[in-house]
Design an enzyme around this catalytic site. Structure first.
Site, PDB file in Angstrom:
ATOM      1  N   LYS A   9       0.804  -1.196  -0.038  1.00  0.00           N
ATOM      2  CA  LYS A   9      -0.013  -0.003   0.004  1.00  0.00           C
ATOM      3  C   LYS A   9       0.716   1.341   0.102  1.00  0.00           C
ATOM      4  O   LYS A   9       2.083   1.287   0.322  1.00  0.00           O
ATOM      5  CB  LYS A   9      -1.064  -0.080   1.155  1.00  0.00           C
ATOM      6  N   PHE A  57     -15.265   3.912   7.142  1.00  0.00           N
ATOM      7  CA  PHE A  57     -13.959   4.167   6.804  1.00  0.00           C
ATOM      8  C   PHE A  57     -13.619   3.903   5.100  1.00  0.00           C
ATOM      9  O   PHE A  57     -12.658   4.500   4.838  1.00  0.00           O
ATOM     10  CB  PHE A  57     -12.864   3.250   7.323  1.00  0.00           C
ATOM     11  N   ARG A 102       2.886  -6.382   9.166  1.00  0.00           N
ATOM     12  CA  ARG A 102       2.032  -5.171   9.836  1.00  0.00           C
ATOM     13  C   ARG A 102       2.654  -5.025  11.120  1.00  0.00           C
ATOM     14  O   ARG A 102       2.699  -3.656  11.350  1.00  0.00           O
ATOM     15  CB  ARG A 102       0.642  -5.698   9.841  1.00  0.00           C
ATOM     16  N   ASN A 112      -1.861   0.560   6.903  1.00  0.00           N
ATOM     17  CA  ASN A 112      -1.175  -0.981   7.358  1.00  0.00           C
ATOM     18  C   ASN A 112      -0.555  -1.926   6.283  1.00  0.00           C
ATOM     19  O   ASN A 112      -0.608  -3.066   6.388  1.00  0.00           O
ATOM     20  CB  ASN A 112      -2.663  -1.832   7.884  1.00  0.00           C
TER      21      ASN A 112
HETATM   22  P1  ADP Z   1      -8.011  -6.803   5.436  1.00  0.00           P
HETATM   23  O1  ADP Z   1      -7.066  -5.621   4.876  1.00  0.00           O
HETATM   24  O2  ADP Z   1      -7.557  -7.675   6.360  1.00  0.00           O
HETATM   25  O3  ADP Z   1      -8.581  -7.652   4.473  1.00  0.00           O
HETATM   26  P2  ADP Z   1     -10.727  -5.508   5.550  1.00  0.00           P
HETATM   27  O4  ADP Z   1     -11.034  -6.203   4.356  1.00  0.00           O
HETATM   28  O5  ADP Z   1     -11.513  -5.889   6.670  1.00  0.00           O
HETATM   29  O6  ADP Z   1      -9.313  -6.084   6.300  1.00  0.00           O
HETATM   30  O7  ADP Z   1     -10.466  -4.148   5.317  1.00  0.00           O
HETATM   31  C1  ADP Z   1      -9.843  -3.404   4.015  1.00  0.00           C
HETATM   32  C2  ADP Z   1      -8.916  -2.395   4.397  1.00  0.00           C
HETATM   33  O8  ADP Z   1      -9.909  -1.383   5.196  1.00  0.00           O
HETATM   34  C3  ADP Z   1      -7.922  -2.534   5.639  1.00  0.00           C
HETATM   35  O9  ADP Z   1      -6.863  -3.143   5.267  1.00  0.00           O
HETATM   36  C4  ADP Z   1      -7.896  -1.536   6.212  1.00  0.00           C
HETATM   37  O10 ADP Z   1      -6.759  -0.416   5.344  1.00  0.00           O
HETATM   38  C5  ADP Z   1      -9.118  -0.698   5.814  1.00  0.00           C
HETATM   39  N1  ADP Z   1      -9.856  -0.615   7.371  1.00  0.00           N
HETATM   40  C6  ADP Z   1     -10.518  -1.750   7.697  1.00  0.00           C
HETATM   41  N2  ADP Z   1     -11.137  -1.485   8.887  1.00  0.00           N
HETATM   42  C7  ADP Z   1     -10.914  -0.090   9.251  1.00  0.00           C
HETATM   43  C8  ADP Z   1     -11.316   0.914  10.258  1.00  0.00           C
HETATM   44  N3  ADP Z   1     -11.743   0.411  11.440  1.00  0.00           N
HETATM   45  N4  ADP Z   1     -10.633   1.909  10.331  1.00  0.00           N
HETATM   46  C9  ADP Z   1     -10.061   2.252   9.151  1.00  0.00           C
HETATM   47  N5  ADP Z   1      -9.556   1.739   8.082  1.00  0.00           N
HETATM   48  C10 ADP Z   1      -9.770   0.408   8.044  1.00  0.00           C
END
Ligand code: ADP
Ligand code: MG
Length: 138
Positions: A9, A57, A102, A112
């Protein structure tokens, strides 16, 4: 053999740690079989993250993902989807396991550093979103 889609990212590309992240991926035994640096448009980021469009978000996530180039890559190996999730660590760096990408590099739950597909089905969809068959070299 399984494949998963990874995105390094903007926070990581901006800090010039894509090589360090690739080293963690390769040291863990996953093979990078396709890779490119691209700058997402907001339409592309919105489409890619469509499942989150109603989340609070979402707009911040789209803005962040378009703020700088990203490295999109296809990773291949046994159980690649689940293994890459382990290598990435939990979404929140504060609770991610030691030694994960991470825990080592993420700045926050939003910045992240990496994305990985969450199932074999979404991996196929996400790989098709960014790559054609011809882009993938084993
Ligand atoms: P992952 O990246 O583990 O697949 P998700 O699909 O739940 O996680 O979320 C996608 C992306 O959205 C995350 O990697 C993160 O960048 C963002 N994200 C998720 N939850 C939050 C949150 N509560 N606040 C801010 N950004 C978030
Ligand atoms: Mg996800």
């Amino acid at each position: 053999m399984e494949r998963t889609l990874s995105i390094i990212k903007p926070d990581a590309v901006n800090r010039q740690i894509t090589g360090k992240i690739n080293a963690m991926i390769e040291d863990a035994g996953l093979k990078i079989v396709a890779q490119k640096l691209i700058r997402l448009t907001s339409a592309q980021a919105e489409e890619f993250y469509a499942e989150h469009k109603d989340k609070p978000f979402f707009s911040g996530l789209v803005e962040f993902m378009c703020s700088a180039p990203v490295v999109v890559q296809v990773l291949q190996g046994e159980n690649a989807v689940a293994r890459y999730h382990k290598i990435m660590g939990a979404i929140n760096p504060d609770v991610a396991e030691e030694g994960t990408i991470r825990k080592t590099y993420a700045l926050s739950i939003n910045c992240n550093s990496v994305h990985g597909s969450d199932s074999v089905e979404s991996a196929a969809k996400e790989i098709n979103f960014f790559f054609s068959k011809l882009d993938i070299c084993e």
